[in-house]
Design a protein around this motif. Sequence first.
Motif, PDB file in Angstrom:
ATOM      1  N   LYS A  23      49.555  29.706  38.702  1.00 13.49           N
ATOM      2  CA  LYS A  23      50.981  29.424  38.537  1.00 13.49           C
ATOM      3  C   LYS A  23      51.776  29.767  39.800  1.00 13.49           C
ATOM      4  O   LYS A  23      52.600  28.987  40.278  1.00 13.49           O
ATOM      5  N   ARG A  24      51.538  30.950  40.351  1.00 10.82           N
ATOM      6  CA  ARG A  24      52.303  31.383  41.524  1.00 10.82           C
ATOM      7  C   ARG A  24      51.910  30.581  42.769  1.00 10.82           C
ATOM      8  O   ARG A  24      52.750  30.343  43.643  1.00 10.82           O
ATOM      9  N   ARG A  25      50.659  30.161  42.853  1.00 13.87           N
ATOM     10  CA  ARG A  25      50.244  29.316  43.977  1.00 13.87           C
ATOM     11  C   ARG A  25      51.013  27.999  43.949  1.00 13.87           C
ATOM     12  O   ARG A  25      51.529  27.541  44.985  1.00 13.87           O
ATOM     13  N   ASN A  26      51.102  27.386  42.775  1.00 11.90           N
ATOM     14  CA  ASN A  26      51.849  26.129  42.665  1.00 11.90           C
ATOM     15  C   ASN A  26      53.321  26.332  43.009  1.00 11.90           C
ATOM     16  O   ASN A  26      53.960  25.467  43.639  1.00 11.90           O
ATOM     17  N   GLY A  27      53.872  27.484  42.601  1.00  7.07           N
ATOM     18  CA  GLY A  27      55.265  27.768  42.925  1.00  7.07           C
ATOM     19  C   GLY A  27      55.478  27.924  44.426  1.00  7.07           C
ATOM     20  O   GLY A  27      56.468  27.427  44.983  1.00  7.07           O
ATOM     21  N   ILE A  28      54.547  28.615  45.109  1.00  4.25           N
ATOM     22  CA  ILE A  28      54.668  28.795  46.557  1.00  4.25           C
ATOM     23  C   ILE A  28      54.557  27.456  47.280  1.00  4.25           C
ATOM     24  O   ILE A  28      55.321  27.168  48.213  1.00  4.25           O
ATOM     25  N   PHE A  29      53.595  26.629  46.847  1.00  6.35           N
ATOM     26  CA  PHE A  29      53.440  25.319  47.477  1.00  6.35           C
ATOM     27  C   PHE A  29      54.673  24.444  47.256  1.00  6.35           C
ATOM     28  O   PHE A  29      55.077  23.677  48.142  1.00  6.35           O
ATOM     29  N   LYS A  30      55.303  24.560  46.089  1.00  2.81           N
ATOM     30  CA  LYS A  30      56.523  23.788  45.816  1.00  2.81           C
ATOM     31  C   LYS A  30      57.660  24.242  46.733  1.00  2.81           C
ATOM     32  O   LYS A  30      58.385  23.409  47.309  1.00  2.81           O
ATOM     33  N   LYS A  31      57.801  25.556  46.905  1.00  2.00           N
ATOM     34  CA  LYS A  31      58.836  26.073  47.796  1.00  2.00           C
ATOM     35  C   LYS A  31      58.562  25.650  49.243  1.00  2.00           C
ATOM     36  O   LYS A  31      59.501  25.319  50.001  1.00  2.00           O
ATOM     37  N   ALA A  32      57.297  25.629  49.647  1.00  2.00           N
ATOM     38  CA  ALA A  32      56.961  25.207  51.004  1.00  2.00           C
ATOM     39  C   ALA A  32      57.294  23.740  51.221  1.00  2.00           C
ATOM     40  O   ALA A  32      57.804  23.354  52.282  1.00  2.00           O
ATOM     41  N   SER A  33      57.026  22.911  50.195  1.00  2.00           N
ATOM     42  CA  SER A  33      57.366  21.497  50.300  1.00  2.00           C
ATOM     43  C   SER A  33      58.870  21.293  50.409  1.00  2.00           C
ATOM     44  O   SER A  33      59.352  20.481  51.222  1.00  2.00           O
ATOM     45  N   GLU A  34      59.636  22.041  49.622  1.00  5.65           N
ATOM     46  CA  GLU A  34      61.095  21.939  49.693  1.00  5.65           C
ATOM     47  C   GLU A  34      61.609  22.398  51.054  1.00  5.65           C
ATOM     48  O   GLU A  34      62.521  21.793  51.638  1.00  5.65           O
TER      49      GLU A  34
END
Length: 226
Positions: A23-34
Amino acid sequence: MARGKIEIKRIENSTNRQVTYSKRRNGIFKKASELTVLCDAKVSIIMLSSTGKLHEYISPSTTTKQIFDQYQNTLGVDLWSYHYERMQENLKKLKDVNKNLRKEIRQRMGEHLSDLSVEELRDLEQEMESSLKMVRDRKYQVINNQIETFKKKVRNVEQIHKNLLHEFDARDRDQYYGLVDNGGDYESVLGFSNGSSPVFALSLQPNPPNDLHSGVGSDLTFTLLE
């Protein structure tokens, strides 16, 4: 209603730990994409899970090598050379270990003993005696297992031989052996022969002992009871 504050420590349950990581990995990748889209930044993230799986995020139209090269130019360091030096050091250590192992093998074979002291020779002798004892113990164990297996085979053959002798002895003492099943009434079978018509009966004649395991069935002969 506000959520309770989570204590930051290692999650002991492996399943919960893996779910939280995902879950937290997906959240970090989403923030990096943004961050890449909003600020036109170049982002590269490399993550390794506790199970050894590799996950990474790289900004579009960018490679990890480009980011590492820019990182080296900015800091003035050469990560590849450092990595190469570490690899050379590990290679040298492995070569030394291999050299020592080869030396020990030759010494155990009685070679290259001139450079050893009395204490080293005594230690080598004790090690070889211990190794020899382990080899002998294993050898005796294998021999005992083979002997027990052979004894079982002999007992099986003796039992088969005993059964055959019993069968042949019963046939010699009883001329009607094999006409009826065990526990049958011979008189009921022979009584049919008192009538006007003869009675035919099947007599099973087993093959000789040498053919017991040849796969050939018993011969059938017809006996006329009068």
